[in-house]
Each structure stands twice: as C-alpha cells, then as structure tokens.
Design an enzyme around this catalytic site. Structure first.
Site, short mmCIF file in Angstrom:
data_model
loop_
_atom_site.label_atom_id
_atom_site.label_comp_id
_atom_site.label_asym_id
_atom_site.label_seq_id
_atom_site.Cartn_x
_atom_site.Cartn_y
_atom_site.Cartn_z
N GLU A 63 -3.48 4.80 6.51
CA GLU A 63 -3.99 4.12 7.73
C GLU A 63 -5.34 4.69 8.17
OE1 GLU A 63 -2.56 1.53 8.57
OE2 GLU A 63 -0.38 1.64 8.34
N LYS A 74 0.83 -1.22 0.00
CA LYS A 74 0.00 0.00 0.00
C LYS A 74 0.86 1.26 0.00
CE LYS A 74 0.12 1.09 4.69
NZ LYS A 74 0.30 2.37 5.37
N ARG A 107 2.36 -11.02 10.41
CA ARG A 107 3.72 -10.46 10.56
C ARG A 107 4.76 -11.46 10.05
NH1 ARG A 107 2.41 -6.16 9.77
NH2 ARG A 107 0.42 -7.19 9.44
#
Length: 761
Positions: free
Chosen positions: A230, A41, A606
């Site tokens: 975000e 992104k 993650r």
C-alpha cells in the site's frame, strides 16, 4: 537421448499470471508494482517474500516488509507461513510501519533522550498532557482545544518535522503563533516522563537515521531487501524513512495503486508513488491489470471515471469474466425514497435466493446511514455498520438524546448523569456524588435533587451557579416543546447548551462529521409527530441488534470499504456537494477533487457482480429542502457500460405551486443541469432528473414536506430589516437562510437566530 523435463514451478509461483510472476522474480534493483483493484497484489507480494527466502537471496531476518494494518501484516505472515513453514518465525522485521519503528527505537532510544522501556501514549493520555500544557501557557482552552493541537502536531510529525523545523507560518496555525512553542514543550514533557506518541515512533527513528550515520549504515547492511505494501498510503515521514533505508542496496519493491490513494486527510501523499521512478532511477514498473473480482462493465465504468484524473501513472484493468450487468444509475426523488428503493432491491435479491451478507451500501458521509437504518428497521431488514457506530450509537448522538430524554422525562437519572457536565461546565465528580446523596436520602430524581441543593451551600459557588444554569435551561427547553416543533427545540438546545460550540472549537474533520450527524438527528426528528414518538422509535432501533452470526446487509463509508468486496454494491448519494464533498473541494481544490474521484473508483470496484449508483433530486440540508444535481462522476461514466433509470415520484405541478413564492426548485435544477451539460457535453444528459408520477401515499408525503417548508420562512423579514431580540437587543438582518437569520446586533455583534425569536421593529 531425450531432453530433461523442465523443473516444475515451486508452489508459490503456481497460479500466478505473467505480470505477477515478473513481480516475484525481479529481485534486484528498485521495483514498483502498480496493482489495480482486485488484481491479486497480496498473492504477488507474499510469493515474492517466499521466493527471496527459498532461493537463499536473504535470510528471513534480512528482509524488511512493512504494511499499514495489523490485519494486513498478520495475513502476510500467515500466507508466507503456509508457503515456507517455520521460516516466517525468523522474520522480526515483518509488520506495520509503527511496530517495526517501535522495535528499532527501543534499540536506540538513548539517542533521542529516551530509555528503552519508554511508554507509548494512547489518545486519552496525549490529550490530557496537551491540555495541561495549554492551561500552563495561559491559553483559552475553549478556543484552542487540546484535540485541535493534537491534530496539528500529528500532521507535523507525519511530515517528518521536529519542533525546530516548524516555521512561523506553520506555528500561526494555533493560538496566534504559539504552535511551535507548545509542540516543543510537548516533546520535552514526553521525554521527561519517558514516553512518546505514535507519531514519535517514526519521527524519532527518522532523526536517528539522519544524525547517526553508523546506525543508518547498520540497517542498510542488515536489510538486503525491502518490501512495502500500500505504498500510495505512505506519508512524508514514512517515505523519508524508507528512502534512507533503501539508498545503499536499492533493492526496494513497493506495491500500490495511485488510483486508490484516498487518505490525504491522515497524511498520505499520492506524490510518493508518482515520483518513485525519480527517486530510484532505472526502476522497473510492473502493472498488475488482470482483475479477478469484477465484471467487465464494472471495470470499464470505474476506469472511465478515473481516466479524468491528471495525476496518475495509468493502467487498464481487464478480466476474463463474462460481461454481466451494466452499472445501474438510478435517480430518485429524495433521501427517504433512496432508502426505500435500496430496501426493495435487497428484498427482491433475497427472495431470489441471494444472501444479504453479500450486499453492501457505501456512503460518502456517515450521516447518510441514518435513513437506511430507519428504513431497514421499518421493514425488518438485518444490517450492520462497519467502520463506525450505528447512527444512534455515536457519542454525539447519545449525548443529544440524553438531553432530549431529560427534557421529556425529568426523572431519567441516567440521561441527566450523562449531560450534567457535557460539555464541561465545572460540575465535577464530587458535585455529582453530592447530588446522588441528596437524591437517595430524599427519594428524588437527580434533577429535583439538583433544584433543592441550589438553596444550600453544599456545593462550591461555581458548581452551584453552573448547576443552576443547567436546571434553568432544561426547564426553558421543556417549556418550548409545546410551543415549537420538537426538532427546533433540539437545535436550540444544542446551541444554548454549548454542545455545538464545543465541537466547532475542535476544528477537526472528526468534529465536522459529528456536527453533520447532529444536523441529521434534528432532521430525523421532523418525521415524528411528538418528541415522545421519536424517542420511542430510537429505543426500538437501539434494541434491534440481532444475533451477531445472522446474515446482515453491510452499511459503511467508502473509506471503510477499501480492501473489501461484495457481490452487490449500492452507492448512495452521488450528488454534487455530497460526492464530491463540497467541503473537500473548498479546502483542497483540484487535488481534493482528484482524491474524491479516486474514492469513486474505489467505491465502484468493491462490486463483484452488480453496482448500482443512486442520486437524489432533493436533499434535506440543515433542515431545508435543497435541489441537487447528479455528481459530475455520474456524467463521467462511459454510456455503453451504464443503464439509467429514474424512479422519482415527483408531483412537479404540486411543488411548483408550493414553491411559487420561494423560487422554483425545478427551474433551479433545470438551469444547473443545462449549465453542467454545456460544460461536460452530451454525456451529462444521461443524468438529468425528471420527476415522474407519484403514488397517492408519496403525494401526501411530498405535499406535507412542501407545505412545511413553505410555512417556515417569514414573509415580513427582509435583508436589512431592523428587528428586536429579547436577549441581544436591536439589529439588522444580514443573511436569511430559510427560518434562520444572521443578524448584526448593535450591542452583541453578529448572531445566528431563528426568525421566531425576533420581532420587526
């Protein structure tokens, strides 16, 4: 004549996939880019910025680009700079929400009663000012603390509420309905000293944009394009600010992931991203779903968990990478075995040539790091704590250790200086300076000098009384070291010193975490034979900081890991009550459960190559062994993408014998598992915990733990039993929790005491 060749893509479009290109090239109208974890992104967002400038759709000064952290803003500026050169220097409106709002506010400060050179208060100054206001209002500061009021005011500002907008229900949250009054007084005081706090930067600008239409119109004309990073983390104030600025041109592009909204505790509202299409009718939604970070098994496991959330826009992550390893789910016997198993796994990884700085351990709560730290010290494994202090470096732990050092060694002046007025007991700097003067003149430790100064009139009566109480308390706690287990002495000391009450009075999430850390400290002490042995261990831990450039295993909370990635990730403590957090569920219900599930999604994603989830059959909670069942999130993992293993060294028959009178933990566990399986279907059976044979060493450890637990509760005390306490008098037992009693005393009311301090009357 042959056709002319198609023009080559500009540099900023090279390497982008089709959805990323779509996010860059769709320039007009509202755009929502749903960017899944690891889908690039940032590359799309910075390329969009470069495209707007390169195609002359806007001058750099006509673009508003906001994000949440200075690091993210700096990275965006650097990337655009590499693409566009000096053009990025002409982007004054690229930064964090607060930095951009501060720039605006300095231009219009007079509209809210400030001057353009206003000061932005830090937390310490804010608390000092609130404390003065609480004292001036004649409110009990110990019961209603400045920190609690600061948290409440911050929440109101995150929602975009001025003092005039606080209703009676909200005001009731502080000092019996005086919250609004104190908020108004605080804002007035800030204006009087030409200052504001961080929440004011956005709140003041929101007020200005709502009440001064000329200012709003100017910014709406100025900003041809708005970009937001975000977006799922925006609070109500940020949301309203953005919506006002975008209402005219509607050229707003928000990039975010509703599945990674994990910050409600600091005001973020996932509903902001969920209602984007209602706020901006006709908005184009672009989904970035190709993941460049993780293997298919890891992505499928994370997707399987998050699919159980109802409030989401939905997307399907995929990757071109090879399948890789399935996600591991390992059941262990208890917390110490969890740390041992992870340590062994990392050592094996290291022997195979892997770098340990590519390994992370993610925990739900900070207190979980302690057992990993202790284990890694024992085996010589370098580690670092990210997003917080190492366990023994946290302020509350250092305070508690200072008390313990003074108990163990009266001549420890540094420790005594730390605790003499912590918590506040009216022994100020002048009194401490006088103590030092006496100590130097007579060659005495501070504790001995304090005992002597009590017989003089060199201190004020109040300071003398407080110092005398402290010296008496220290002597009493020291006398108990030989009578009681040193961990019990620590618990008594924390309660009787007022330290526990000080944190309880703060009524904040941070204070709750600090209390949990203190509970974990007392639990850790039980593993050492003496207080001296424990303090020596702590000294070794504190001295373990190796060269900062050396490779280290990373240990951090899941919240701190957002935006990071590692080859191998160990996810510890996936048990009901720990993860999902019981406190979160109690306070927030379904909404909190969905946020906890989003946290699980963040944790799994993650990992680049390997993800391992661990859950323990037993945990020590408040000093007592408690049977645990695996997290519901374990049961939601798709079975075809998971391998399960149990390494618990169980000794079931031993534990059955030891617990025969207290209740069988395995029976409780089996019943809980059966209930959960009935609720969730056969998938839950994968997470069943079945103890295996144990090694002789571990058998001895478990036997000792079981015997210790069985020895603690007194068999002569039952609910309703009348007992006597030397300080509180007679009372009736209302609740029993191991060796801790809740007693309704006839004169002192309900108190929580240890059973060793009462006699049956």
């Amino acid at each position: 004549m042959s056709p002319s060749p198609a023009p080559a893509d500009p540099p900023y479009l090279r390497g982008l996939n089709e959805p990323q290109r779509d996010a860059v090239l769709t320039t007009d109208g509202p755009v929502l880019v749903l960017a899944g974890a690891g889908t690039g992104k940032t590359a799309a967002l910075t390329a969009r910025l470069a495209h707007l400038i390169a195609t002359r759709r806007a001058w750099p000064s006509e673009i508003l680009a906001v994000t949440f952290t200075n690091k993210a803003a700096r990275e965006m500026r650097e990337r655009v700079g590499r693409m566009m050169g000096d053009a990025v220097e002409g982007m004054p409106w690229l930064g964090t929400f607060h930095s951009v709002a501060a720039r605006m506010l300095r231009r219009h400060a007079g509209l809210v009663g400030l001057q353009s050179n206003f000061t932005i208060l830090d937390t310490d100054d804010q608390l000092r000012l609130l404390k003065q206001l609480i004292q001036a209002a004649d409110i009990d500061e110990k019961r209603f603390t400045a920190r609690a009021l600061a948290g409440l005011i911050d929440r109101w500002k995150n929602r975009g509420w001025t003092p005039a907008e606080i209703d009676a229900g909200e005001s009731e949250a502080f000092a019996n309905g005086r919250g609004q009054e104190l908020y108004a007084a605080y804002q007035a005081r800030l204006k009087a000293v030409n200052a504001c706090d961080f929440g004011d930067l956005l709140l003041h600008m929101l007020v200005i944009l709502k009440t001064h239409r000329d200012v709003l119109a100017d910014y709406q004309r100025r900003f041809r394009y708005i970009l937001v990073d975000e977006y799922q983390d925006t609070n109500a104030s940020q949301y309203l600010w953005l919506r006002l600025l975008a209402q005219d041109r509607k050229n707003i592009c928000c990039v975010g992931d509703d599945d990674q909204s994990i910050y409600s505790w600091r005001g973020a509202e996932v509903t902001n991203i969920l209602r984007f299409e209602r706020d901006f009718p006709g908005a184009k939604v672009i989904r970035l779903e190709q993941n460049y970070r993780s293997t298919p098994h890891i992505l499928a496991a994370a997707s399987g968990v998050i699919a159980n959330n109802g409030g989401r826009l939905g997307k399907t992550l995929w990757t071109e990478q090879a399948a890789g390893e399935k996600v591991g789910v390992i059941g262990v016997w208890d917390g110490p075995e969890e740390a041992r198993r992870v340590g062994e796994e990392i050592e094996g990884f290291q022997r195979g040539g892997g770098r340990i700085d590519a390994v992370a351990i993610l925990v739900r709560a900070q207190h979980q790091t302690r057992e990993f730290e202790d284990r890694f010290i024992a085996i010589g494994m370098p580690y670092r704590i990210v997003g917080g202090f190492r366990f023994y470096e946290r302020a509350e732990i250092r305070d508690a250790l200072a008390y313990l050092r003074v108990i163990a060694q009266p001549a420890d002046d540094l420790a005594f200086e730390r605790i003499v007025n912590t918590p506040k007991r009216g022994i100020g700097d002048k009194a401490v300076a006088k103590l030092h003067q006496v100590a130097r003149s007579q060659g005495l430790p501070l504790t001995h000098a304090a005992a002597r100064i009590l017989d003089t009139d060199e201190l004020t009566p109040a300071a003398r009384r407080s110092l005398g109480n402290l010296i008496g308390d220290i002597a009493r706690w020291r006398s108990k070291v030989g009578e009681l287990p040193h961990a019990e002495v620590a618990r008594i000391m924390l309660d009787e010193s007022g330290y526990t009450a000080m944190l309880q009075a703060e009524r904040s999430t941070e204070a709750s975490g600090r209390l949990e850390n203190l509970t974990e400290l007392a639990r850790a002490m039980e593993e050492y034979e003496t207080l001296g042995a424990f303090l020596e261990h702590v000294s070794l831990v504190m001295d373990n900081e190796a060269n900062a450039d050396d490779a280290k295993v990373t240990i951090m909370t899941i919240h701190a890991a957002k935006g990071l990635e590692y080859d191998t990730v160990f996810l510890a403590g996936w048990e009901e009550g720990l993860f999902p957090s019981q406190r979160a569920l109690d306070e927030g219900g379904t909404a909190s459960l969905e946020e906890e599930r989003r946290l699980a999604y963040v944790a799994i994603t993650r990992a680049r190559r390997r993800a391992v989830i661990l859950h323990a059959a037993n945990r020590r909670i408040y000093g007592q062994w408690t049977s645990s069942i695996p997290s519901r999130f374990v049961g939601e993992l798709p079975p075809e993408h998971v391998t399960t293993e149990t390494t618990m060294t169980g000794g079931e028959s031993l534990w059955r014998a030891q617990w025969s009178e207290q209740g069988d933990p395995f029976a409780h566990l089996a019943a809980a598992n059966a209930t959960r399986a009935a609720q969730r279907g056969p998938g839950w059976q994968r997470a069943m915990v079945k103890p295996l044979d144990m090694s002789p060493t571990r058998l001895a450890e478990v036997k000792t733990s079981a015997a210790s637990f069985a020895a603690k509760p007194r068999s002569d005390i039952a609910l309703g039993q009348r007992v006597f306490h030397t300080k509180f008098g007679y009372g009736a037992v209302a609740e029993i929790e191991g060796n801790k009693l809740e007693i309704d005393f006839e004169q002192a009311g309900r108190k929580r005491v240890l059973d060793s301090f009462v006699t049956v009357s």
